[in-house]
Design an enzyme around this catalytic site. Structure first.
Site, PDB file in Angstrom:
ATOM      1  N   ASP A 341       6.350   8.606  -7.796  1.00 28.66           N
ATOM      2  CA  ASP A 341       5.673   9.688  -7.088  1.00 28.66           C
ATOM      3  C   ASP A 341       5.476   9.347  -5.610  1.00 28.66           C
ATOM      4  O   ASP A 341       5.463   8.187  -5.220  1.00 28.66           O
ATOM      5  CB  ASP A 341       4.304   9.979  -7.734  1.00 28.66           C
ATOM      6  CG  ASP A 341       3.381   8.774  -7.680  1.00 28.66           C
ATOM      7  OD1 ASP A 341       3.854   7.653  -7.944  1.00 28.66           O
ATOM      8  OD2 ASP A 341       2.190   8.940  -7.368  1.00 28.66           O
ATOM      9  N   GLU A 342       5.350  10.376  -4.825  1.00 35.24           N
ATOM     10  CA  GLU A 342       4.948  10.291  -3.414  1.00 35.24           C
ATOM     11  C   GLU A 342       5.745   9.253  -2.629  1.00 35.24           C
ATOM     12  O   GLU A 342       5.207   8.524  -1.800  1.00 35.24           O
ATOM     13  CB  GLU A 342       3.443   9.995  -3.320  1.00 35.24           C
ATOM     14  CG  GLU A 342       2.587  11.090  -3.954  1.00 35.24           C
ATOM     15  CD  GLU A 342       1.107  10.755  -3.967  1.00 35.24           C
ATOM     16  OE1 GLU A 342       0.293  11.663  -3.765  1.00 35.24           O
ATOM     17  OE2 GLU A 342       0.757   9.577  -4.217  1.00 35.24           O
TER      18      GLU A 342
END
Length: 539
Positions: A341-342
């Site tokens: 993620d991210e």
């Protein structure tokens, strides 16, 4: 507040318990109450209940008997005996050599044959002289035992007596889970939590039939799992946390202890090593991993998206292979979570290349890959699992690839979100999530393009940017995680907020007995609120 408000069996239960103290009256001389099984405050609510308006007599003469060939059934029986003792003071024998005719019995009976919906289904028959729990597996026995525990009245310690009778509402229960994966995630990277803290969380989750604990073991702020091939990961990367506190890490023996404790509670541990972003702690420990080219230093803040591995360097994948190998070797569960993620500092093409290579490493070590929903952008195969937290587009892309999805929508399930503007801990970048908002949604239809048969289950993540001890953890997790347990286990047609909030209110005595610093939401008419929780609310 009235301690007995909304407790099934009303004042008669307490009167009965006080009446039968040390007087050695014959069992037949004490009438048993007519209790309504449908009025019991079970969470998660079972699939089907039929009340017979009577009660089972749980007392010092009760024994627990097992019948079945599967290993572990005796351990489940001993677990039940231990929990009954802790709650009532009664010390029940398991499979005693001598029993008196007419003595009450709790029977755990394994029946592999039959039309069981799944391996966690159970059938419970409660009569005046017996509780019979029929199950196909010991895992199902453990789930059914949680129901038995909840059916025993919660009474304060000052009413306990050496010779007490505890009436259990009679009737039948047929029950099975709605989803096979029912989880919570604990972030031990932003702030570290001890082995004992994790064990307590396992205890509480298991009571509500949650069967997965996902441990977020690494992030920019800390690396929390010993890797013998790369010792600086914990020596350097494990030395701090958000706010500059001391940090910490699990040795592999610590981690094995957690895994074993979870297994005793029929709970699967899912380890997560977040990458290629959220990797500053690893790159500070071993700078060759870094793909940003910027100066590296230990990080104690909460900003995200600034770190990345060098996704085009073969030595990075050799490092990842060692990490996955060592953790997989001490994790008996089927899953390995790679984060994903991210990764804002990673170019998209590099991100896709990275996920494709890491998926093969995970599979090489015998695990099924899970990643946050961004991984659906890569060329992953249908055996990998996407954890939907942010992007419905990513989630539906995963479905199109034949993948299964874990539902963790931040706006509904993130336990680190504040209850409201007055919450002492938590954030609110996704939403404020009061207790009713956490419960009033349907996993089955939350994303219209995700069919139920491709939903692996529901997981409630607890990120730890704003919490640093077990009391603060409990404040954010409880009571909301109890609602997520019901959303995961109970059928959609059986779930109702007005009914649930009454049953939730009656969980307060259990949480108080377990010293849980829960948030006593003003939206719930609590049966009893422990002083610590009232002080948290006042603060």
């Amino acid at each position: 507040m009235n301690i007995l408000k909304s407790v099934s069996g009303s004042v008669f239960i307490l009167t009965l318990l006080l009446m039968v103290t040390s007087c050695n009256e014959a069992k037949e001389e004490i009438p048993m109450p007519a209790l309504d099984l449908n009025a019991e405050n079970l969470v998660p609510i079972p699939t089907r209940m039929i009340a017979t308006q009577g009660s089972f007599r749980l007392d010092q003469f009760t024994s627990i008997i097992t019948s079945g060939e599967e290993d572990g059934l005796g351990e489940v029986a001993s677990f039940l005996a231990e929990k009954i003792s802790g709650k009532t003071g009664l010390r029940l024998e398991v499979n005693p050599l001598n029993m008196q005719e007419g003595d009450p019995v709790i029977l755990l009976s394994q029946k592999k044959e039959g039309n069981w919906p799944n391996n966690e289904a159970y059938s419970l028959s409660i009569r005046q002289d017996s509780i019979i729990l029929e199950i196909p597996t010991t895992e199902a026995a453990f789930r059914g035992v949680q129901t038995i525990r909840q059916l025993i009245p919660e009474i304060s310690n000052d009413t306990l007596a050496e010779h007490s009778i505890w009436p259990v509402a009679s009737g039948t229960i047929e029950d099975h889970p709605n989803f096979g994966y029912r989880g919570s995630m604990l972030d031990v990277a932003r702030h570290f939590f001890s082995v004992e803290d994790v064990k307590k969380y396992i205890d509480l989750l298991a009571y509500y039939k949650i069967n997965v604990l996902h441990l977020h073991l690494t992030d920019d702020q800390g690396w929390r799992i010993e890797i013998k091939a790369w010792p600086k990961l914990t020596e350097v990367g494990g030395s701090t946390e958000v706010g500059g506190e001391a940090g910490g890490f699990f040795t592999q023996d610590d981690y094995k202890e957690i895994v074993a404790y979870a297994a005793d509670h029929y709970m699967t541990i899912v380890p997560e090593v977040d990458m290629p972003g959220h990797t500053n702690a690893a790159s500070v420990s071993y700078p060759f991993l870094d793909g940003t080219g910027k100066p590296l230093k230990l990080y104690e803040g909460t900003r995200v998206g600034f770190s990345t591995f060098d996704t085009r360097k073969d030595t990075v994948y050799a490092f990842i292979d060692d990490v996955v190998r060592e953790i997989s070797a001490i994790t008996p569960g089927p899953y390995f979570h790679i984060g994903g993620d991210e990764s804002h500092a990673t170019k998209k093409a590099d991100y896709i290349y990275f996920v494709n290579r890491v998926e093969k490493i995970v599979q090489k070590h015998g695990k099924q890959m899970i990643g946050w929903d961004e991984i659906a952008q890569a060329d992953v195969d249908s055996t990998s699992i996407a954890q939907f937290w942010s992007s419905e587009k990513n989630a539906t892309t995963a479905i199109e690839k034949g993948m299964k999805v874990i539902l963790s929508p931040a706006k509904k399930t993130y336990l680190d979100m504040q209850y409201d503007t007055l919450s002492k801990h938590g954030l609110h970048w996704a939403a404020y999530i009061p207790v009713d908002t956490a419960y009033v949604w349907s996993p089955e239809s939350y994303v219209p393009d995700i069919p139920k048969d491709q939903i692996l289950g529901v997981e409630a993540p607890l990120w730890s940017e704003t919490i640093s001890n077990i009391e603060e953890l409990e404040y954010l997790a409880f009571p909301r995680v109890i609602g997520y347990a019901e959303l995961s286990w109970s059928l959609e047609e059986n779930r109702d907020w007005e009914d649930f909030k009454v049953r939730l209110a009656n969980q307060a005595p259990f949480m108080e007995r377990m010293n849980v610093a829960f948030y006593p939401s003003p939206r719930i008419d609590w049966v009893q609120a422990e002083k610590k929780s009232r002080e948290i609310l006042k603060d």
